[in-house]
Design a protein around this motif. Sequence first.
Motif, PDB file in Angstrom:
ATOM      1  N   ASP A  87       0.859  -1.116  -0.143  1.00  0.00           N
ATOM      2  CA  ASP A  87       0.100  -0.165  -0.066  1.00  0.00           C
ATOM      3  C   ASP A  87       1.024   1.290  -0.064  1.00  0.00           C
ATOM      4  N   GLU A  88       2.184   1.164   0.536  1.00  0.00           N
ATOM      5  CA  GLU A  88       2.836   2.370   0.687  1.00  0.00           C
ATOM      6  C   GLU A  88       3.561   2.588  -0.926  1.00  0.00           C
ATOM      7  N   LEU A  89       3.800   1.439  -1.464  1.00  0.00           N
ATOM      8  CA  LEU A  89       4.348   1.692  -3.015  1.00  0.00           C
ATOM      9  C   LEU A  89       3.218   2.281  -3.592  1.00  0.00           C
ATOM     10  N   VAL A  90       2.067   2.016  -3.630  1.00  0.00           N
ATOM     11  CA  VAL A  90       1.039   2.333  -4.466  1.00  0.00           C
ATOM     12  C   VAL A  90       0.823   3.864  -4.304  1.00  0.00           C
ATOM     13  N   ARG A  91       0.731   4.247  -2.933  1.00  0.00           N
ATOM     14  CA  ARG A  91       0.653   5.402  -2.363  1.00  0.00           C
ATOM     15  C   ARG A  91       1.773   6.509  -2.904  1.00  0.00           C
ATOM     16  N   ALA A  92       2.898   5.666  -2.881  1.00  0.00           N
ATOM     17  CA  ALA A  92       4.332   6.647  -3.328  1.00  0.00           C
ATOM     18  C   ALA A  92       4.043   7.238  -4.808  1.00  0.00           C
ATOM     19  N   VAL A  93       3.692   6.101  -5.543  1.00  0.00           N
ATOM     20  CA  VAL A  93       3.252   6.354  -7.121  1.00  0.00           C
ATOM     21  C   VAL A  93       2.473   7.445  -7.257  1.00  0.00           C
ATOM     22  N   ARG A  94       1.361   7.582  -6.357  1.00  0.00           N
ATOM     23  CA  ARG A  94       0.295   8.558  -6.619  1.00  0.00           C
ATOM     24  C   ARG A  94       0.645   9.821  -5.944  1.00  0.00           C
ATOM     25  N   VAL A  95       1.478  10.064  -4.927  1.00  0.00           N
ATOM     26  CA  VAL A  95       1.811  11.220  -4.498  1.00  0.00           C
ATOM     27  C   VAL A  95       2.980  12.025  -5.539  1.00  0.00           C
ATOM     28  N   VAL A  96       3.799  10.891  -6.180  1.00  0.00           N
ATOM     29  CA  VAL A  96       4.856  11.571  -6.843  1.00  0.00           C
ATOM     30  C   VAL A  96       4.104  11.966  -8.286  1.00  0.00           C
ATOM     31  N   ALA A  97       3.281  11.321  -8.641  1.00  0.00           N
ATOM     32  CA  ALA A  97       2.235  11.635  -9.985  1.00  0.00           C
ATOM     33  C   ALA A  97       1.890  12.900  -9.588  1.00  0.00           C
ATOM     34  N   ALA A  98       1.383  13.356  -8.465  1.00  0.00           N
ATOM     35  CA  ALA A  98       0.760  14.599  -8.205  1.00  0.00           C
ATOM     36  C   ALA A  98       1.577  15.829  -8.129  1.00  0.00           C
ATOM     37  N   GLY A  99       2.843  15.425  -8.110  1.00  0.00           N
ATOM     38  CA  GLY A  99       3.880  16.575  -8.143  1.00  0.00           C
ATOM     39  C   GLY A  99       4.457  16.901  -6.798  1.00  0.00           C
ATOM     40  N   GLU A 100       4.247  15.870  -6.018  1.00  0.00           N
ATOM     41  CA  GLU A 100       4.657  16.202  -4.607  1.00  0.00           C
ATOM     42  C   GLU A 100       6.086  15.131  -4.211  1.00  0.00           C
ATOM     43  N   ALA A 101       6.724  15.687  -2.971  1.00  0.00           N
ATOM     44  CA  ALA A 101       8.092  14.963  -3.078  1.00  0.00           C
ATOM     45  C   ALA A 101       7.863  13.646  -2.044  1.00  0.00           C
ATOM     46  N   LEU A 102       8.283  12.631  -2.339  1.00  0.00           N
ATOM     47  CA  LEU A 102       7.802  11.478  -1.115  1.00  0.00           C
ATOM     48  C   LEU A 102       8.881  11.317  -0.057  1.00  0.00           C
ATOM     49  N   LEU A 103       8.795  12.252   0.868  1.00  0.00           N
ATOM     50  CA  LEU A 103       9.701  12.280   1.866  1.00  0.00           C
ATOM     51  C   LEU A 103       8.888  12.135   3.300  1.00  0.00           C
ATOM     52  N   ALA A 104       7.708  11.525   3.300  1.00  0.00           N
ATOM     53  CA  ALA A 104       6.594  11.521   4.366  1.00  0.00           C
ATOM     54  C   ALA A 104       7.427  10.404   5.552  1.00  0.00           C
ATOM     55  N   PRO A 105       7.740   9.118   5.122  1.00  0.00           N
ATOM     56  CA  PRO A 105       7.967   8.404   6.235  1.00  0.00           C
ATOM     57  C   PRO A 105       9.410   8.908   7.027  1.00  0.00           C
ATOM     58  N   SER A 106       9.252   8.959   8.580  1.00  0.00           N
ATOM     59  CA  SER A 106       9.985   9.595   9.245  1.00  0.00           C
ATOM     60  C   SER A 106      11.434   9.193   9.209  1.00  0.00           C
ATOM     61  N   ILE A 107      11.704   7.667   8.857  1.00  0.00           N
ATOM     62  CA  ILE A 107      13.021   7.147   8.808  1.00  0.00           C
ATOM     63  C   ILE A 107      13.703   7.795   7.717  1.00  0.00           C
TER      64      ILE A 107
END
Length: 218
Positions: free
Chosen positions: A114-134
């Motif tokens: 589910d994180e992989l799917v969300r990542a693709v959607r976030v990046v496609a929307a033009g945002e940076a994928l930097l959410a996971p705290s680690i």
Amino acid sequence: MPITLAVVDDQAMVRQGFSALLAAQPDISVLGDAADGVAGVELCRRVRPDVVLMDVRMPRKDGLWAAEQILGASAGDGPTTKVLMLTTFDIDDYVYEALRIGASGFLLKDAPADELVRAVRVVAAGEALLAPSITRRLISEMVTRRRRPSRNPAVDRLTPREREVLDLVADGKSNAEIGAELFVTEQTVKTHVSSLLGKLSLRDRAQAVVFAYENGLK
């Protein structure tokens, strides 16, 4: 229109697994895959996907080289293909360089489906994928190690509100989260982000994060 995607990884099982998972999503269309950086560049130039999942370590040419070629080729010529780097802990040092090149973020290869799917959607929307705290901590540590001794004078061109927005972007917050924190609309946040990127001559939010850490703003 569905999000179009390409997968570039030298492990066949990874390519097949990611492709099958993402193709099963109603809003994602997988256009193809490639096993190394050279083939990945050729694929992306041919099909121009919205997002490419790019492994770092591959034969012939690695993912950093391929990302730079893809981003450079598409710059100023229609929509830019977003690059989402795939990494593991033993190659975290490559993440900094990936963001400098213009990648939209990175994802651990063992992330849940589910994180992989969300990542693709976030990046496609033009945002940076930097959410996971680690991953955010890793970026902070690497960029701090490379921080320049003097601050870029372009910082002084930012308004106080743009400085606030840049600070929150560097924390990995989305436009909606920034809007809620600053009590403004999401569209207002988008306007501020666009303005600060222009003033700092940055490609996207991921490069804004690097800039903030390099210049001692975080």
